[in-house]
Design a protein around this motif. Structure first.
Motif, PDB file in Angstrom:
ATOM      1  N   TYR A   1       0.882  -1.160   0.000  1.00 36.08           N
ATOM      2  CA  TYR A   1       0.000   0.000   0.000  1.00 36.08           C
ATOM      3  C   TYR A   1       0.923   1.213   0.000  1.00 36.08           C
TER       4      TYR A   1
ATOM      5  N   PHE B   1       1.976   5.442  -0.602  1.00 37.62           N
ATOM      6  CA  PHE B   1       1.527   6.799  -0.327  1.00 37.62           C
ATOM      7  C   PHE B   1       2.573   7.799  -0.819  1.00 37.62           C
TER       8      PHE B   1
ATOM      9  N   TYR C   1       3.467  11.890   0.231  1.00 39.13           N
ATOM     10  CA  TYR C   1       3.223  13.073   1.055  1.00 39.13           C
ATOM     11  C   TYR C   1       4.153  14.182   0.591  1.00 39.13           C
TER      12      TYR C   1
ATOM     13  N   PHE D   1      -0.878  14.891   2.878  1.00 38.59           N
ATOM     14  CA  PHE D   1      -1.212  13.739   2.063  1.00 38.59           C
ATOM     15  C   PHE D   1      -1.507  14.171   0.632  1.00 38.59           C
TER      16      PHE D   1
ATOM     17  N   LYS E   1      -2.728   7.975  -2.589  1.00 36.23           N
ATOM     18  CA  LYS E   1      -2.367   6.633  -2.150  1.00 36.23           C
ATOM     19  C   LYS E   1      -2.861   5.597  -3.144  1.00 36.23           C
TER      20      LYS E   1
ATOM     21  N   ILE F   1      -4.059   1.647  -3.066  1.00 39.27           N
ATOM     22  CA  ILE F   1      -4.424   0.489  -2.249  1.00 39.27           C
ATOM     23  C   ILE F   1      -4.663  -0.714  -3.154  1.00 39.27           C
TER      24      ILE F   1
ATOM     25  N   THR G   1       3.300   0.601   3.218  1.00 40.50           N
ATOM     26  CA  THR G   1       2.951  -0.364   4.233  1.00 40.50           C
ATOM     27  C   THR G   1       2.390  -1.586   3.518  1.00 40.50           C
TER      28      THR G   1
ATOM     29  N   LEU H   1      -0.124  -5.516   3.895  1.00 38.32           N
ATOM     30  CA  LEU H   1      -1.142  -6.288   4.577  1.00 38.32           C
ATOM     31  C   LEU H   1      -0.573  -6.915   5.847  1.00 38.32           C
TER      32      LEU H   1
ATOM     33  N   THR I   1      -0.658  -2.638   8.481  1.00 29.10           N
ATOM     34  CA  THR I   1      -1.166  -1.470   7.763  1.00 29.10           C
ATOM     35  C   THR I   1      -1.068  -0.166   8.532  1.00 29.10           C
ATOM     36  N   ASP I   2      -0.755  -0.206   9.809  1.00 28.27           N
ATOM     37  CA  ASP I   2      -0.625   1.040  10.552  1.00 28.27           C
ATOM     38  C   ASP I   2       0.786   1.596  10.547  1.00 28.27           C
ATOM     39  N   LYS I   3       1.746   0.821  10.127  1.00 31.30           N
ATOM     40  CA  LYS I   3       3.134   1.244  10.236  1.00 31.30           C
ATOM     41  C   LYS I   3       3.654   1.673   8.875  1.00 31.30           C
ATOM     42  N   LEU I   4       3.694   2.966   8.643  1.00 31.75           N
ATOM     43  CA  LEU I   4       4.221   3.498   7.402  1.00 31.75           C
ATOM     44  C   LEU I   4       5.745   3.513   7.437  1.00 31.75           C
TER      45      LEU I   4
ATOM     46  N   PHE J   1       8.806   5.232   5.559  1.00 32.65           N
ATOM     47  CA  PHE J   1       9.043   6.382   4.686  1.00 32.65           C
ATOM     48  C   PHE J   1      10.395   6.283   3.999  1.00 32.65           C
ATOM     49  N   GLY J   2      10.455   6.851   2.795  1.00 36.20           N
ATOM     50  CA  GLY J   2      11.733   7.071   2.141  1.00 36.20           C
ATOM     51  C   GLY J   2      12.422   8.281   2.750  1.00 36.20           C
TER      52      GLY J   2
ATOM     53  N   TYR K   1      -0.479   8.713  16.298  1.00 32.93           N
ATOM     54  CA  TYR K   1       0.907   8.312  16.096  1.00 32.93           C
ATOM     55  C   TYR K   1       1.850   9.448  16.500  1.00 32.93           C
TER      56      TYR K   1
ATOM     57  N   TYR L   1       5.789  10.444  15.583  1.00 28.55           N
ATOM     58  CA  TYR L   1       6.926  10.156  14.719  1.00 28.55           C
ATOM     59  C   TYR L   1       8.093  11.073  15.077  1.00 28.55           C
TER      60      TYR L   1
ATOM     61  N   PRO M   1      10.109  10.461   8.323  1.00 26.30           N
ATOM     62  CA  PRO M   1       9.633  10.194   9.678  1.00 26.30           C
ATOM     63  C   PRO M   1       9.769   8.717  10.056  1.00 26.30           C
TER      64      PRO M   1
ATOM     65  N   LEU N   1       8.357   5.966  13.064  1.00 28.94           N
ATOM     66  CA  LEU N   1       7.336   5.805  14.090  1.00 28.94           C
ATOM     67  C   LEU N   1       7.960   5.575  15.466  1.00 28.94           C
TER      68      LEU N   1
ATOM     69  N   ARG O   1       2.326   4.210  18.618  1.00 27.03           N
ATOM     70  CA  ARG O   1       0.981   4.285  18.037  1.00 27.03           C
ATOM     71  C   ARG O   1      -0.045   3.929  19.104  1.00 27.03           C
TER      72      ARG O   1
ATOM     73  N   THR P   1      -7.789   1.448  11.796  1.00 26.75           N
ATOM     74  CA  THR P   1      -7.837   0.339  10.855  1.00 26.75           C
ATOM     75  C   THR P   1      -8.663  -0.777  11.452  1.00 26.75           C
TER      76      THR P   1
ATOM     77  N   LEU Q   1      -7.501   0.139   5.390  1.00 29.45           N
ATOM     78  CA  LEU Q   1      -6.382   1.052   5.549  1.00 29.45           C
ATOM     79  C   LEU Q   1      -6.901   2.471   5.494  1.00 29.45           C
TER      80      LEU Q   1
ATOM     81  N   GLN R   1      -3.143   8.500   7.161  1.00 24.80           N
ATOM     82  CA  GLN R   1      -2.643   9.232   8.312  1.00 24.80           C
ATOM     83  C   GLN R   1      -2.494  10.704   7.936  1.00 24.80           C
TER      84      GLN R   1
END
Lengths: 114, 117
Positions: free
Chosen positions: A32, A34, A36, A46, A49, A51, A94, A96, A99-102, A104-105, B33, B35, B43, B45, B48, B98, B103, B106
């Protein structure tokens, strides 16, 4: 390990020209994805995204991104850049079951010149 | 709709001093969250919350960092004592939450820029 790569620290483009900000990812399972944008002294905003469904995703401010599973990429694009698009862009992923833990680059700074 | 609110926006302290950051999420967002964003990085994490429960704090340095989300709305992140390496931007984000495979996006606040001297 799950990761996101933004291979360019900075992208320079002339106003009115098309822009591309690159992102590749590595996750187990379906990603998934995103995008930003971060303006100076501001939080992340944002943009869009992916999905599932259509590989071409349209987002805010005329931006779009194309999901390419075979190349594990999710490049951000805009047909005609504006000076006001100059900012720091972050790709995040993130997957399956997480899904709550993004993840980032490191970000790509876009500079649009008049 | 108001966005995520954070305060203070900037904080300068001397090392070994305590510091606290406050976050008010978007109304109705159950997930919150915190970060950490170092200069030139994306960022990462720290913790959470799902309502008032901390469900992922594996990246929070618990020897000096603590967080709480009383009543499942506002949250506070504290550092005591602060070290030079804690200088960074601390971002708060929220989402509706979630459920299974669902999904949700954020949304981030403006952040608190901490400088430790």
């Amino acid at each position: 390990a799950q990761s996101v790569a933004q291979p360019e620290d900075q992208v320079n483009v002339a106003e009115g020209n098309p822009l591309t900000v690159k992102c590749t990812y590595s996750v187990s399972g379906n990603p998934y994805l995103f995008w930003y944008v971060q303006y100076p002294n501001r939080g992340l905003q944002f943009l869009l995204k992916y999905i599932t469904g259509d590989n071409l995703v349209k987002g805010s401010y005329g931006f779009e991104a194309e999901f390419n599973k075979s190349q594990t990429s999710f490049h951000l694009k805009k047909p005609s850049a504006l000076v006001s698009d100059s900012a720091l862009y972050f790709c995040a992923v993130t997957y399956l079951g997480n899904t709550d833990k993004l993840i980032f680059g490191t970000g790509t700074r876009l500079q649009v010149f008049p | 709709e108001a966005g995520v609110v954070q305060s203070p926006r900037y904080k300068i302290i001397e090392k070994k001093q305590p510091v606290a950051f406050w976050c008010n999420p978007i109304s109705g967002h159950n997930t919150l969250y915190w970060y950490l964003q170092n200069l030139g990085q994306g960022p990462e994490l720290l913790i959470r919350y799902e309502n008032e429960e901390a469900v992922d704090d594996s990246q929070l340095p618990k020897d000096r960092f603590s967080a709480e989300r009383l009543k499942g709305v506002d949250s506070t992140l504290k550092i005591q004592p602060a070290e030079l390496g804690d200088s960074a931007v601390y971002l708060c984000a929220s989402s509706r939450g979630t459920s299974g495979d669902q999904l949700d996006t954020q949304y981030f606040g403006p952040g608190t820029r901490l400088t430790v001297l």
